[in-house]
Scaffold this motif. Sequence first.
Motif, PDB file in Angstrom:
ATOM      1  N   HIS A   1     -15.588  -6.875   5.200  1.00 18.42           N
ATOM      2  CA  HIS A   1     -16.857  -7.329   5.776  1.00 18.42           C
ATOM      3  C   HIS A   1     -16.902  -7.188   7.293  1.00 18.42           C
ATOM      4  N   ASN A   2     -15.758  -7.009   7.924  1.00 16.08           N
ATOM      5  CA  ASN A   2     -15.702  -6.788   9.370  1.00 16.08           C
ATOM      6  C   ASN A   2     -15.740  -5.309   9.724  1.00 16.08           C
ATOM      7  N   GLY A   3     -15.939  -4.465   8.704  1.00 14.29           N
ATOM      8  CA  GLY A   3     -16.012  -3.038   8.961  1.00 14.29           C
ATOM      9  C   GLY A   3     -14.672  -2.374   9.158  1.00 14.29           C
ATOM     10  N   LYS A   4     -13.590  -3.013   8.744  1.00  9.51           N
ATOM     11  CA  LYS A   4     -12.249  -2.467   8.908  1.00  9.51           C
ATOM     12  C   LYS A   4     -11.826  -1.727   7.643  1.00  9.51           C
ATOM     13  N   LEU A   5     -11.226  -0.545   7.835  1.00  8.03           N
ATOM     14  CA  LEU A   5     -10.771   0.267   6.715  1.00  8.03           C
ATOM     15  C   LEU A   5      -9.516  -0.351   6.116  1.00  8.03           C
ATOM     16  N   ARG A   6      -9.592  -0.740   4.837  1.00  5.95           N
ATOM     17  CA  ARG A   6      -8.487  -1.463   4.212  1.00  5.95           C
ATOM     18  C   ARG A   6      -7.960  -0.788   2.937  1.00  5.95           C
ATOM     19  N   ILE A   7      -8.774   0.019   2.274  1.00  8.10           N
ATOM     20  CA  ILE A   7      -8.384   0.614   0.998  1.00  8.10           C
ATOM     21  C   ILE A   7      -8.736   2.101   0.986  1.00  8.10           C
ATOM     22  N   ALA A   8      -7.861   2.884   0.383  1.00 11.08           N
ATOM     23  CA  ALA A   8      -8.114   4.309   0.180  1.00 11.08           C
ATOM     24  C   ALA A   8      -7.751   4.668  -1.253  1.00 11.08           C
ATOM     25  N   THR A   9      -8.513   5.586  -1.842  1.00 13.63           N
ATOM     26  CA  THR A   9      -8.257   6.068  -3.199  1.00 13.63           C
ATOM     27  C   THR A   9      -7.777   7.505  -3.118  1.00 13.63           C
ATOM     28  N   ALA A  10      -6.582   7.752  -3.663  1.00 12.23           N
ATOM     29  CA  ALA A  10      -5.973   9.073  -3.553  1.00 12.23           C
ATOM     30  C   ALA A  10      -5.720   9.674  -4.922  1.00 12.23           C
ATOM     31  N   ILE A  11      -5.831  10.998  -5.010  1.00 10.58           N
ATOM     32  CA  ILE A  11      -5.472  11.738  -6.213  1.00 10.58           C
ATOM     33  C   ILE A  11      -4.024  12.198  -6.073  1.00 10.58           C
TER      34      ILE A  11
ATOM     35  N   PHE B   1      -0.893   2.582   5.300  1.00  6.89           N
ATOM     36  CA  PHE B   1      -1.289   2.347   3.917  1.00  6.89           C
ATOM     37  C   PHE B   1      -0.056   2.297   3.016  1.00  6.89           C
ATOM     38  N   LYS B   2      -0.113   1.418   2.001  1.00  2.73           N
ATOM     39  CA  LYS B   2       0.931   1.339   0.997  1.00  2.73           C
ATOM     40  C   LYS B   2       0.291   1.408  -0.391  1.00  2.73           C
ATOM     41  N   THR B   3       0.963   2.093  -1.307  1.00  2.00           N
ATOM     42  CA  THR B   3       0.457   2.212  -2.670  1.00  2.00           C
ATOM     43  C   THR B   3       0.665   0.899  -3.417  1.00  2.00           C
ATOM     44  N   ILE B   4      -0.406   0.378  -4.004  1.00  2.00           N
ATOM     45  CA  ILE B   4      -0.288  -0.875  -4.756  1.00  2.00           C
ATOM     46  C   ILE B   4      -0.382  -0.647  -6.263  1.00  2.00           C
ATOM     47  N   ILE B   5      -0.979   0.468  -6.693  1.00  2.00           N
ATOM     48  CA  ILE B   5      -1.047   0.781  -8.123  1.00  2.00           C
ATOM     49  C   ILE B   5      -1.387   2.251  -8.291  1.00  2.00           C
ATOM     50  N   THR B   6      -0.803   2.844  -9.337  1.00  5.38           N
ATOM     51  CA  THR B   6      -1.109   4.226  -9.703  1.00  5.38           C
ATOM     52  C   THR B   6      -1.438   4.269 -11.188  1.00  5.38           C
ATOM     53  N   THR B   7      -2.555   4.896 -11.533  1.00  8.65           N
ATOM     54  CA  THR B   7      -2.979   5.011 -12.927  1.00  8.65           C
ATOM     55  C   THR B   7      -3.061   6.479 -13.318  1.00  8.65           C
ATOM     56  N   ASN B   8      -2.906   6.743 -14.636  1.00  5.66           N
ATOM     57  CA  ASN B   8      -3.028   8.117 -15.110  1.00  5.66           C
ATOM     58  C   ASN B   8      -4.451   8.385 -15.568  1.00  5.66           C
ATOM     59  N   PHE B   9      -4.662   9.567 -16.146  1.00  2.00           N
ATOM     60  CA  PHE B   9      -6.026   9.957 -16.511  1.00  2.00           C
ATOM     61  C   PHE B   9      -6.579   9.146 -17.675  1.00  2.00           C
ATOM     62  N   LYS B  10      -5.728   8.377 -18.353  1.00  3.17           N
ATOM     63  CA  LYS B  10      -6.190   7.545 -19.461  1.00  3.17           C
ATOM     64  C   LYS B  10      -6.640   6.163 -19.001  1.00  3.17           C
ATOM     65  N   GLU B  11      -6.338   5.804 -17.772  1.00  7.97           N
ATOM     66  CA  GLU B  11      -6.632   4.471 -17.283  1.00  7.97           C
ATOM     67  C   GLU B  11      -7.482   4.556 -16.017  1.00  7.97           C
ATOM     68  N   GLY B  12      -7.968   3.406 -15.599  1.00  3.45           N
ATOM     69  CA  GLY B  12      -8.744   3.362 -14.370  1.00  3.45           C
ATOM     70  C   GLY B  12      -8.614   2.016 -13.688  1.00  3.45           C
ATOM     71  N   PHE B  13      -8.625   2.038 -12.365  1.00  2.00           N
ATOM     72  CA  PHE B  13      -8.593   0.814 -11.575  1.00  2.00           C
ATOM     73  C   PHE B  13      -9.487   1.037 -10.377  1.00  2.00           C
ATOM     74  N   SER B  14     -10.508   0.202 -10.227  1.00  2.00           N
ATOM     75  CA  SER B  14     -11.488   0.435  -9.175  1.00  2.00           C
ATOM     76  C   SER B  14     -11.816  -0.875  -8.460  1.00  2.00           C
ATOM     77  N   PRO B  15     -11.325  -1.082  -7.243  1.00  2.00           N
ATOM     78  CA  PRO B  15     -11.708  -2.272  -6.470  1.00  2.00           C
ATOM     79  C   PRO B  15     -13.202  -2.268  -6.190  1.00  2.00           C
ATOM     80  N   GLN B  16     -13.831  -3.436  -6.271  1.00  2.00           N
ATOM     81  CA  GLN B  16     -15.275  -3.534  -6.120  1.00  2.00           C
ATOM     82  C   GLN B  16     -15.696  -4.001  -4.727  1.00  2.00           C
ATOM     83  N   PHE B  17     -15.074  -5.062  -4.220  1.00  2.00           N
ATOM     84  CA  PHE B  17     -15.468  -5.589  -2.918  1.00  2.00           C
ATOM     85  C   PHE B  17     -14.425  -6.597  -2.455  1.00  2.00           C
ATOM     86  N   PHE B  18     -14.485  -6.927  -1.176  1.00  2.00           N
ATOM     87  CA  PHE B  18     -13.622  -7.970  -0.610  1.00  2.00           C
ATOM     88  C   PHE B  18     -14.326  -9.318  -0.708  1.00  2.00           C
ATOM     89  N   THR B  19     -13.574 -10.362  -0.970  1.00  2.00           N
ATOM     90  CA  THR B  19     -14.138 -11.697  -0.972  1.00  2.00           C
ATOM     91  C   THR B  19     -14.216 -12.208   0.465  1.00  2.00           C
TER      92      THR B  19
END
Length: 240
Positions: free
Chosen positions: A194-204, A222-240
């Motif tokens: 909400h402060n306009g700071k870059l906090r998350i990136a999605t990488a292939i 940046f640090k990797t917190i989770i990796t999913t394969n083509f059968k799964e998905g994880f998508s952050p929606q917003f910051f609280t």
Amino acid sequence: MSKLYPIIYLSLIFLITSCGNKESNEILNENMLKAKQIPLEDFFKNPEKSSYQISPNGDYFSFMAPYKSRMNIFIQKRGDSSTVQLTFEEDRDVAGYFWPNDNQIMFLKDDGGDENYHLFGVEIDGSNLVPYTDFEGVRAQMIDDLPDQDDFVVIGLNKRNKQVFDPYRLNLTSGELTMIAENPGNIQGWMFDHNGKLRIATAIVDGVNQSILYRDSEEEEFKTIITTNFKEGFSPQFFT
């Protein structure tokens, strides 16, 4: 003879029904022949109005409408019947627009169909048209309109490398552009708090897997917190 009555009765019903269907089909075919022909151009012409949006404070609404056969941006105050035309493009349609704050509208357009979209800003009274990304051969794209910040938005530019888009923080008052991060080539999306700071990136990763990268502040790596394969998905929606 009495046993023949049902047969005769059913035959009469079939005859009447057949005649009725024949007459109905003739009427239907006649109406089809009289149906209004729709010109081919109607399937491709611009709509009278489209792309409605509401200003952040709810006082105005905007839309796109044809001007000299090109889609341009118009604005109207809520409860008022008069409109103000903000753009006057004649060569190409406005590619898209949004409200960064209550007093300004930003839009994208290219030149001659080269799809190198440039970002412009204009006041809601039609004044102060500003070309924010007037770089030759560079394409701009919207990343985040930062709804909690009136004077800043985040855009993507392939200025450094034509193959990838780096995120830039744009100061709408001064026009200053600041690169926030460098895209190594596999980043498909960015997410800001909400402060306009870059906090998350999605990488292939490995062509088929997806990694979510996270950091507590823009000063950290940046640090990797989770990796999913083509059968799964994880998508952050917003910051609280």
